[in-house]
Design an enzyme around this catalytic site. Sequence first.
Site, PDB file in Angstrom:
ATOM      1  CB  CYS A  83      -0.900  -0.027   1.233  1.00 60.77           C
ATOM      2  SG  CYS A  83      -1.660   1.545   1.643  1.00 60.77           S
ATOM      3  CB  CYS A 422       1.870  20.406   3.799  1.00 61.72           C
ATOM      4  SG  CYS A 422       1.251  20.978   2.215  1.00 61.72           S
TER       5      CYS A 422
END
Length: 525
Positions: A83, A422
């Site tokens: 994943c 970010c």
Amino acid sequence: MNPRVPVWLDQIVELPIEGTGDNGDGLGKVGGYVVFVARALAGERVRVRITSAGGKHGRAELLDVLTRSPDRVEPPCPHFGACGGCQLQHISYPAQLELKRAILQKTLRHAVQHPIEVAAVAAPQDPWGQRSKVVLHVERRASGYRAGLYGQRSRNLVALDQCPAAHQPAFALARGAIEACERLRVPAWDARDSNGCLRGVLVRATNTGEHAVVLISALEVLPNERPVVDAIVALGATSVWVNHLPGPTPKAGQPTRVDAFEPMHLLGPRTRAVHGDRRLVEELHGVRYLVSPTSFFQTSRFGAERLVQLVDELAAPLRGKVVLDAYCGSGLFALALARHALRVVGIEDDEAAVADAAQAARDNAITNVSFVAGAVQHVLRDLADEKPDLVVLDPPRTGCHDGVIETVAQVLQPARVLYVACDSEALARDAGKLASFEYALAEVHPLDMFPFTHHVESVALFVRNPQIRAGKKRFSRVSAERLLAKSEKNTSDTARVETTPKLPPAPAVGAGLARSRVETSGPKL
């Protein structure tokens, strides 16, 4: 085969890992040629298989760890490695935090003209279950639905039956919503022929106990929509929405965002409410926020609260000051700072988020804030008469748009700039621009908003200092404190005597973009 590249595809090699790349991959070398290895740690010796061999660097698949780092741990999630939702579960959490601080420090080192020490990373006591926004993609397979996340740098969908990084009630609701759609015969999206309906599910959980479910659909109306909605409400959803995302799935090699915490790139332009309230309610740092389900809002249950608190602390003192909050979203910082400032103006190009912020201001009885709907790069110059003392920049992951830094530094010229980032590379690039316009980087405070990923949020304080452009002196924390003190004295000597907040005039339409001001008084939306 490139003679300057000493490795080839599928070659098995052993190499020491000498460092860490910006995305958390281990960095090894074969004869000076750099090879990045996912899930390898600095100090380890590993056996790998070469998966790409470009002219500048290669990549390799980790086969075996021959010499183990003391920071290596066993990932608790069985999907880790396949994943793409996490990259760092194999590293102990304290080591993850130090790694993020070191990467941020290294990235900023060459961007500014003075030494800067990045603070320790603020982090939650328990990093698990922090993602309050959950996205699961859906595709049709011969055996039925497949729901999960895409692999790292891949369009292969990995089926997920658990995700310890996510808020567990939100993850369970996402899976339950998908199961309800499958049971009630809503056709899943087929990426092979770009046909079908359900493409994914987004769930947002708030700290006030609300759970919004957004069904991402290739069709404007889902088959059996009413029974599907009733089933999802029975699972605990407080609101249900349908987002229309037509068009084909990006093919392999095409750029696409599949980050579990940044689903706005996975949504279509139109969203329709089919059950519940139009907005979610979040409460942070004493302010009640309103958020549309598809609008941007911080995803970390710990991080959102700490982020607002940190910006509040670094912005002080604000008594008698004007604040301009660019990329303000739903008013996360603007509403909190307005409690201390003379006046706050927020800019945001998402009109739904602006409406959320304006209504939240009314609900909180905050009257000294206004919001302008429009692109930041076009609106800023219209607000030059504001003469802000502080500008807050909270741009998207790619950093400030062209012209934003120049307008802030040359036209608005605030004494201080708070930059919320970010992405470390974007912060470094914009920090370099600010330094060229006489703004010194005084403090950097990172936060772990995304545990187990290579991403790190940070808040950087810049102070205007005309001496740094000419390189007359090195800047330090002491220099910042002295400059701030001087700035505060100058402000108090020429303090405004307004007792009623003065709102600036509505900006004119320009650059082909209509812009509107949303005041916080008047009729409710």
